[in-house]
Design a protein around this motif. Structure first.
Motif, short mmCIF file in Angstrom:
data_model
loop_
_atom_site.label_atom_id
_atom_site.label_comp_id
_atom_site.label_asym_id
_atom_site.label_seq_id
_atom_site.Cartn_x
_atom_site.Cartn_y
_atom_site.Cartn_z
N UNK A 1 1.38 -1.43 -0.20
CA UNK A 1 0.11 -0.03 -0.25
C UNK A 1 0.52 1.34 -0.51
N UNK A 2 2.21 1.41 0.88
CA UNK A 2 2.51 2.38 1.02
C UNK A 2 3.69 2.53 -0.13
N UNK A 3 3.77 0.92 -0.74
CA UNK A 3 5.41 1.46 -2.39
C UNK A 3 4.50 1.53 -3.05
N UNK A 4 3.00 1.43 -3.71
CA UNK A 4 1.25 2.03 -4.74
C UNK A 4 1.51 3.56 -4.30
N UNK A 5 1.35 3.92 -3.44
CA UNK A 5 1.40 5.81 -3.04
C UNK A 5 3.21 6.09 -3.48
N UNK A 6 4.40 5.64 -4.36
CA UNK A 6 4.89 6.41 -4.22
C UNK A 6 5.06 5.95 -5.76
N UNK A 7 4.46 5.17 -6.15
CA UNK A 7 5.05 4.60 -7.72
C UNK A 7 3.51 5.52 -8.56
N UNK A 8 2.01 5.25 -7.87
CA UNK A 8 0.94 5.91 -8.89
C UNK A 8 0.70 7.32 -8.39
N UNK A 9 1.65 7.83 -7.35
CA UNK A 9 0.43 9.32 -6.26
C UNK A 9 1.36 10.14 -5.30
N UNK A 10 3.10 9.89 -5.55
CA UNK A 10 4.24 10.50 -5.81
C UNK A 10 4.28 10.89 -4.03
N UNK A 11 3.74 9.90 -3.40
CA UNK A 11 3.92 9.32 -2.49
C UNK A 11 3.15 9.90 -1.69
N UNK A 12 2.41 10.95 -2.10
CA UNK A 12 0.95 11.14 -0.75
C UNK A 12 0.47 10.49 -0.09
N UNK A 13 -0.27 10.63 0.74
CA UNK A 13 -0.76 9.92 1.99
C UNK A 13 -2.04 10.57 2.01
N UNK A 14 -2.67 8.94 1.92
CA UNK A 14 -4.47 8.36 2.37
C UNK A 14 -4.68 8.33 4.13
N UNK A 15 -5.95 8.56 4.14
CA UNK A 15 -6.16 8.03 5.59
C UNK A 15 -5.72 7.26 6.19
N UNK A 16 -5.66 5.93 5.07
CA UNK A 16 -5.58 4.84 5.91
C UNK A 16 -4.08 4.98 6.44
N UNK A 17 -3.24 5.45 5.74
CA UNK A 17 -1.45 5.58 5.44
C UNK A 17 -1.84 6.28 7.13
N UNK A 18 -2.14 7.35 7.01
CA UNK A 18 -1.98 8.14 8.27
C UNK A 18 -1.78 7.07 9.47
N UNK A 19 -2.95 6.23 8.72
CA UNK A 19 -3.14 5.45 10.57
C UNK A 19 -2.03 4.20 10.72
N UNK A 20 -1.15 3.71 9.63
CA UNK A 20 -0.43 3.58 9.28
C UNK A 20 0.51 3.78 9.98
N UNK A 21 1.27 4.90 10.19
CA UNK A 21 1.94 5.46 11.26
C UNK A 21 2.30 4.51 12.11
#
Length: 229
Positions: free
Chosen positions: A151-171
């Protein structure tokens, strides 16, 4: 000097690669990450020490500005290379799963005929193998970790490393921060994922690959030829 845990991990990985050559990349990831992180940190520390010795506290000079800028370059490089290593690690574990499918004609045919789904390749390959006889994969701990790394990898590949709500919860679970809605991987993030894969990938290989004999070049089961090249 390596601590005892690193030595044990290195020996375990070496033994696994001997038995399952598809895991070969495992023996390089830790060394590569250590080299990059240590090199950057040593240079940053050297710049800071040199800067402190040349300047009084709070005094700004052209030389100090240059050195501060040089330190930022190493930090920027770390922020660039960590996502690249994450992408490489995800590709590695995906290959462990999909190569087993692609090296078997019947499995490959079935897999290619599956309907398209909005599901990551690693999820799809794992589910497919479970449904085709490798049910022991369900008993391996750690697949959630791998899925979340994707999920984190996909944000870098497809969305320039932008965080989502789910990603923020994973911190709370992993070593990364969010700055201006961008994911910044921490110094231990890649190291931790490598340590996880050194165990997880080996357990997967034990289930889906035939153990390579140390006394024979050839496997009786030709469907595993992709693993012994």
């Amino acid at each position: 000097m390596k601590d005892i845990n690193e030595i044990v991990a290195s020996l375990r990985v070496h033994g696994a690669v001997e038995s399952y050559p598809r895991l070969q990349g495992l023996q390089y990831f830790r060394r590569l990450n250590d080299f990059i992180e240590n090199t950057c940190n040593e240079n940053i520390e050297e710049i800071n020490d040199r800067n402190n010795s040349r300047n009084k506290e709070g005094e700004i000079t052209p030389q100090r500005l240059l050195e501060l800028n040089e330190g930022k370059k190493y930090k920027s490089f770390q922020n660039f290379i960590r996502p690249s290593l994450l992408i490489t690690l995800c590709s590695f574990i995906e290959d462990v799963f999909t190569n087993r499918i692609n090296s078997d004609k019947e499995l490959k045919k079935k897999f290619n005929n599956l309907p398209k789904e909005k599901i990551g390749c690693i999820n799809k390959a794992n589910n497919f193998l479970v449904n085709n006889g490798f049910v022991e994969l369900n008993n391996i701990e750690g697949i959630t970790y791998v899925y979340e790394m994707y999920l984190i990898r996909n944000r870098f590949v497809h969305n320039k490393g932008e965080a989502t709500k789910k990603i923020k919860e994973m911190q709370k679970k992993y070593d990364f921060t969010i700055e201006k809605n961008k994911i910044l991987l921490g110094e231990k993030f890649i190291e931790n994922y490598i340590a996880h894969l050194e165990k997880f990938a080996v357990e997967v290989a034990k289930i889906i690959y035939v153990k390579k004999s140390r006394f024979s070049k050839f496997q009786k089961d030709k469907s595993y030829i992709g693993d012994i090249k």
